[in-house]
Design an enzyme around this catalytic site. Structure first.
Site, PDB file in Angstrom:
ATOM      1  N   ASP A  21      12.576  32.094  55.669  1.00 29.02           N
ATOM      2  CA  ASP A  21      12.850  31.085  54.412  1.00 29.02           C
ATOM      3  C   ASP A  21      14.097  31.589  53.630  1.00 29.02           C
ATOM      4  O   ASP A  21      14.859  32.457  54.024  1.00 29.02           O
ATOM      5  CB  ASP A  21      11.757  31.634  53.338  1.00 29.02           C
ATOM      6  N   ASN A  69       4.985  21.713  55.284  1.00 30.96           N
ATOM      7  CA  ASN A  69       6.409  21.179  55.489  1.00 30.96           C
ATOM      8  C   ASN A  69       6.526  19.853  55.846  1.00 30.96           C
ATOM      9  O   ASN A  69       7.612  18.926  55.583  1.00 30.96           O
ATOM     10  CB  ASN A  69       7.367  22.028  56.479  1.00 30.96           C
TER      11      ASN A  69
HETATM   12  C1  IPE Z   1       7.394  28.923  54.607  1.00 29.63           C
HETATM   13  O1  IPE Z   1       8.454  28.487  53.693  1.00 29.63           O
HETATM   14  C2  IPE Z   1       7.326  27.984  55.823  1.00 29.63           C
HETATM   15  C3  IPE Z   1       8.365  28.499  56.838  1.00 29.63           C
HETATM   16  C4  IPE Z   1       9.414  29.279  56.609  1.00 29.63           C
HETATM   17  C5  IPE Z   1       8.242  27.725  57.909  1.00 29.63           C
HETATM   18  P1  IPE Z   1       8.268  27.404  52.695  1.00 29.63           P
HETATM   19  O2  IPE Z   1       9.913  27.116  51.787  1.00 29.63           O
HETATM   20  O3  IPE Z   1       7.846  26.188  53.132  1.00 29.63           O
HETATM   21  O4  IPE Z   1       7.290  28.255  51.695  1.00 29.63           O
HETATM   22  P2  IPE Z   1       7.113  27.576  50.156  1.00 29.63           P
HETATM   23  O5  IPE Z   1       6.971  26.224  50.034  1.00 29.63           O
HETATM   24  O6  IPE Z   1       8.225  28.064  49.144  1.00 29.63           O
HETATM   25  O7  IPE Z   1       5.691  28.527  49.874  1.00 29.63           O
HETATM   26  C1  IPE Z   2      13.023  27.840  55.612  1.00 26.20           C
HETATM   27  O1  IPE Z   2      14.119  27.451  54.615  1.00 26.20           O
HETATM   28  C2  IPE Z   2      12.920  26.789  56.784  1.00 26.20           C
HETATM   29  C3  IPE Z   2      11.602  26.024  56.774  1.00 26.20           C
HETATM   30  C4  IPE Z   2      10.755  26.108  55.835  1.00 26.20           C
HETATM   31  C5  IPE Z   2      11.497  24.913  57.636  1.00 26.20           C
HETATM   32  P1  IPE Z   2      13.737  26.539  53.439  1.00 26.20           P
HETATM   33  O2  IPE Z   2      14.202  25.104  54.012  1.00 26.20           O
HETATM   34  O3  IPE Z   2      12.400  26.689  52.897  1.00 26.20           O
HETATM   35  O4  IPE Z   2      14.787  27.089  52.601  1.00 26.20           O
HETATM   36  P2  IPE Z   2      14.782  27.218  50.833  1.00 26.20           P
HETATM   37  O5  IPE Z   2      13.355  27.802  50.517  1.00 26.20           O
HETATM   38  O6  IPE Z   2      14.479  25.905  50.339  1.00 26.20           O
HETATM   39  O7  IPE Z   2      15.926  27.942  50.474  1.00 26.20           O
HETATM   40 MG    MG Z   3      11.486  27.732  51.561  1.00 23.68          MG
END
Ligand code: IPE
Ligand code: IPE
Ligand code: MG
Length: 240
Positions: A21, A69
């Protein structure tokens, strides 16, 4: 005694799982589009896999796209799908050469059929490899996985008395993989976000504010040192 003397480097976890993340925030800090954050996150993959492998980790599971997602803007979802296709094309052959076995965890019916077919090909191509097992959770959700296991048990006509941890776990996407010993989440959020709900029962948790594109071999070392310094009891008492 210094903190490092507490660390037993021989105690490597067998299975590490990571919630990757923080890509979006990494990009925002640099005033770049979120897409660039995801791209930098992908570039790190190979080094991180190698660093874990060198430290004796036999199973590595990466959370790349959750069932939730899909709620993101369609341009971001499409960008992530394109990155997945690139990763399969570029990273998979390299990992194959290094002896890694690739596994997919999640649904395949909602992703682009070309990507689904490419996933099947790399899983098949690497299935006999004996190096690290790299599982990629893509269109994966823990609740969805548990529900699907329940449906499969019913379809298999299992009687209630035969429903136990072993018959249940064998119907999860992770069938055949050991439970994770260590779950790492980068990006500073203190939650699981629907990752490996069943399998995480006794996993050690490690949260770091480091954003995923900044997570490298030094961060791998820190996470594994933290794990090695812990005492797992699985509900029993020390020394039992
Ligand atoms: C968790 O990250 C899913 C992945 C890393 C694939 P998210 O960014 O989707 O999680 P939330 O929404 O902050 O809980
Ligand atoms: C994790 O990074 C990747 C996925 C969930 C696909 P994020 O896209 O959630 O990054 P933040 O949490 O917005 O920084
Ligand atoms: Mg995230």
């Amino acid at each position: 005694m210094t903190p490092s003397e507490h660390v037993d480097n021989t105690a490597a976890p067998q299975h590490v799982a990571i919630v990757m993340d923080g890509n979006g925030r990494w990009a925002r800090e640099r005033e770049l589009p979120r897409e660039q954050g995801h791209q930098h996150g992908r570039i790190k993959l190979h080094d991180v896999v190698r660093a874990f492998s060198e430290r004796g980790v036999r199973y590595l599971t990466l959370y790349a796209f959750s069932t939730e997602n899909w709620r993101r803007p369609s341009e971001e979802v499409e960008g992530l799908m394109t990155l997945a296709a690139e990763a399969i094309k570029q990273d998979a052959p390299r990992l194959h050469q290094e002896g890694a076995r690739l596994v997919h965890l999640g649904r395949k019916d909602r992703i682009n059929p070309d990507i689904a077919a490419a996933i099947d090909r790399v899983v098949d191509m690497t299935k006999g490899n004996t190096g690290i097992t790299l599982s990629v959770a893509f269109d994966y959700g823990g609740r969805e996985e548990i529900l699907e296991a329940a449906r499969t048990l019913l379809r298999d006509d299992i009687t209630p008395d035969d429903v136990n941890e072993s018959t249940f776990a064998s119907r999860l996407f992770t069938n055949g993989l050991p439970d994770p010993d260590l779950i790492i989440r980068t990006g500073g959020e203190l939650r699981i976000s629907n990752f490996l709900l069943w399998q995480a029962a006794y996993a050690e948790l490690y949260f770091t504010p480091t954003l995923w594109p900044d997570f490298g071999p030094e961060e791998v070392r820190k996470a594994l040192d933290s794990y090695a310094a812990r005492k797992r009891r699985f509900g029993a008492l020390d020394g039992e």
